[in-house]
Design an enzyme around this catalytic site. Structure first.
Site, PDB file in Angstrom:
ATOM      1  N   GLU A   1      -9.868  -1.727   5.004  1.00 47.77           N
ATOM      2  CA  GLU A   1     -10.501  -1.377   6.276  1.00 47.77           C
ATOM      3  C   GLU A   1     -11.814  -2.143   6.474  1.00 47.77           C
ATOM      4  O   GLU A   1     -12.470  -2.507   5.484  1.00 47.77           O
ATOM      5  CB  GLU A   1     -10.828   0.125   6.271  1.00 47.77           C
ATOM      6  CG  GLU A   1      -9.623   1.029   6.117  1.00 47.77           C
ATOM      7  CD  GLU A   1      -8.877   1.243   7.425  1.00 47.77           C
ATOM      8  OE1 GLU A   1      -8.978   0.394   8.340  1.00 47.77           O
ATOM      9  OE2 GLU A   1      -8.180   2.263   7.526  1.00 47.77           O
TER      10      GLU A   1
ATOM     11  N   ASP B   1       0.809  -1.221   0.000  1.00 49.07           N
ATOM     12  CA  ASP B   1       0.000   0.000   0.000  1.00 49.07           C
ATOM     13  C   ASP B   1       0.842   1.271   0.000  1.00 49.07           C
ATOM     14  O   ASP B   1       2.066   1.224   0.189  1.00 49.07           O
ATOM     15  CB  ASP B   1      -0.972   0.000   1.203  1.00 49.07           C
ATOM     16  CG  ASP B   1      -0.301  -0.419   2.513  1.00 49.07           C
ATOM     17  OD1 ASP B   1       0.945  -0.348   2.586  1.00 49.07           O
ATOM     18  OD2 ASP B   1      -1.003  -0.806   3.445  1.00 49.07           O
TER      19      ASP B   1
ATOM     20  N   HIS C   1      -7.452  -4.354   9.903  1.00 52.12           N
ATOM     21  CA  HIS C   1      -7.178  -4.170   8.481  1.00 52.12           C
ATOM     22  C   HIS C   1      -5.883  -4.867   8.070  1.00 52.12           C
ATOM     23  O   HIS C   1      -4.968  -5.032   8.874  1.00 52.12           O
ATOM     24  CB  HIS C   1      -7.197  -2.689   8.071  1.00 52.12           C
ATOM     25  CG  HIS C   1      -6.051  -1.848   8.516  1.00 52.12           C
ATOM     26  ND1 HIS C   1      -6.206  -0.678   9.222  1.00 52.12           N
ATOM     27  CD2 HIS C   1      -4.708  -1.971   8.329  1.00 52.12           C
ATOM     28  CE1 HIS C   1      -5.028  -0.143   9.438  1.00 52.12           C
ATOM     29  NE2 HIS C   1      -4.098  -0.904   8.912  1.00 52.12           N
TER      30      HIS C   1
ATOM     31  N   ASP D   1      -7.714  -2.330  13.998  1.00 53.28           N
ATOM     32  CA  ASP D   1      -9.109  -2.606  13.623  1.00 53.28           C
ATOM     33  C   ASP D   1      -9.223  -3.841  12.720  1.00 53.28           C
ATOM     34  O   ASP D   1     -10.279  -4.104  12.168  1.00 53.28           O
ATOM     35  CB  ASP D   1      -9.719  -1.371  12.924  1.00 53.28           C
ATOM     36  CG  ASP D   1      -8.986  -0.987  11.631  1.00 53.28           C
ATOM     37  OD1 ASP D   1      -7.991  -1.654  11.276  1.00 53.28           O
ATOM     38  OD2 ASP D   1      -9.403  -0.011  10.988  1.00 53.28           O
TER      39      ASP D   1
END
Ligand code: GLP
Length: 243
Positions: A143, A67, A138, A136
């Site tokens: 996400e 990413d 991800h 979270d």
């Protein structure tokens, strides 16, 4: 999913580096999927040490990063491109053309994402994918959401990720709101996946991953349950189960 619990961050990094050294020795033309963030930093240092000792050669290795933030150029010290040069590529004999990091300044993002995905396919797919994990759940920048993208795409970062990643920026407002990420399908196509998680901050999400026998787009990392060859390496701080 195979779980390895190491004593601390150093041991976790050593274990991950040992696995990668062996993979690179076994396949000089390996295609690696690489992650950024604080988690793999020490692993990269150890790989550099192994390279300097002559145990591994990167001259035919190809890499694809997961990413990149949109809007940051590659010479911006906060970009993942800069991170990769600083933390790995500048210190080994990898050929720059063989390294691929999404371009956060691409003009046409949609066609760029397709091109990135195609370049992974042209390389024959990823042999070993290194992953970190967001608090979270991800992976890459995929996400939690009702739907996840299969292929490389543009995503909006969640508030919790913006907050978590603000530690690398002067303040929350400086954190880019969008990123390019490999999709969950791109990740799941890797032949092997190694997920790294250390520290207390990752304990809840690792607990969810290991204890909830579910697959949910609201916990993107849970999609790894669909993959036949995943190794999870955690340290004791990130793990509260029985060793
Ligand atoms: C970032 C990256 C992820 C990374 C994760 C964990 O947002 N996009 O690829 O794995 O968060 O980062 P860290 O290792 O710093 O905890």
């Amino acid at each position: 999913m195979k779980l390895i619990v190491e004593k601390d961050y150093e041991e976790l990094s050593r274990r991950a580096s040992e696995i990668l050294v062996k993979e690179i020795q076994d396949n000089h033309e390996i295609v690696l999927g690489l992650a950024t963030g604080s988690t793999p930093k020490r692993m990269y240092e150890l790989l550099i040490e192994e390279y300097k000792k002559g145990s591994i050669d990167f001259s035919e290795v190809q890499t694809f990063n997961l990413d990149e933030y949109i809007g940051l150029s590659e010479d911006n010290p906060k970009s993942y491109n800069y991170y990769m040069q600083e933390n790995l590529f500048n210190h080994i004999n990898i050929i720059p053309e063989n390294t691929h990091i999404p371009n956060g300044k691409a003009m046409n993002l949609e066609s760029y994402c397709k091109e990135y995905e195609d370049s992974i396919k042209r390389a024959g797919g990823i042999d070993v994918q290194i992953l970190g994990i967001g608090t979270d759940g991800h992976i890459g920048f995929n996400e939690p959401a009702n739907e996840l993208e299969a292929e490389t795409c543009v995503v909006n970062l969640s508030e919790s990720t913006i907050k978590a990643n603000s530690r690398f920026f002067a303040s929350d407002v400086m954190v880019p709101r969008e990123a390019i990420t490999m999709g969950v399908g791109s990740i799941l196509k890797a032949k092997k996946i190694i997920l790294l998680a250390n520290g207390e901050k990752k304990r809840n999400v690792i607990k969810d991953l290991l204890e909830k026998p579910i697959i949910s787009t609201h916990l993107p990392v849970s999609l790894l349950r669909l993959h036949p060859n995943v190794t999870i390496i955690v340290d004791e701080e990130a793990y509260e189960g029985e060793k």
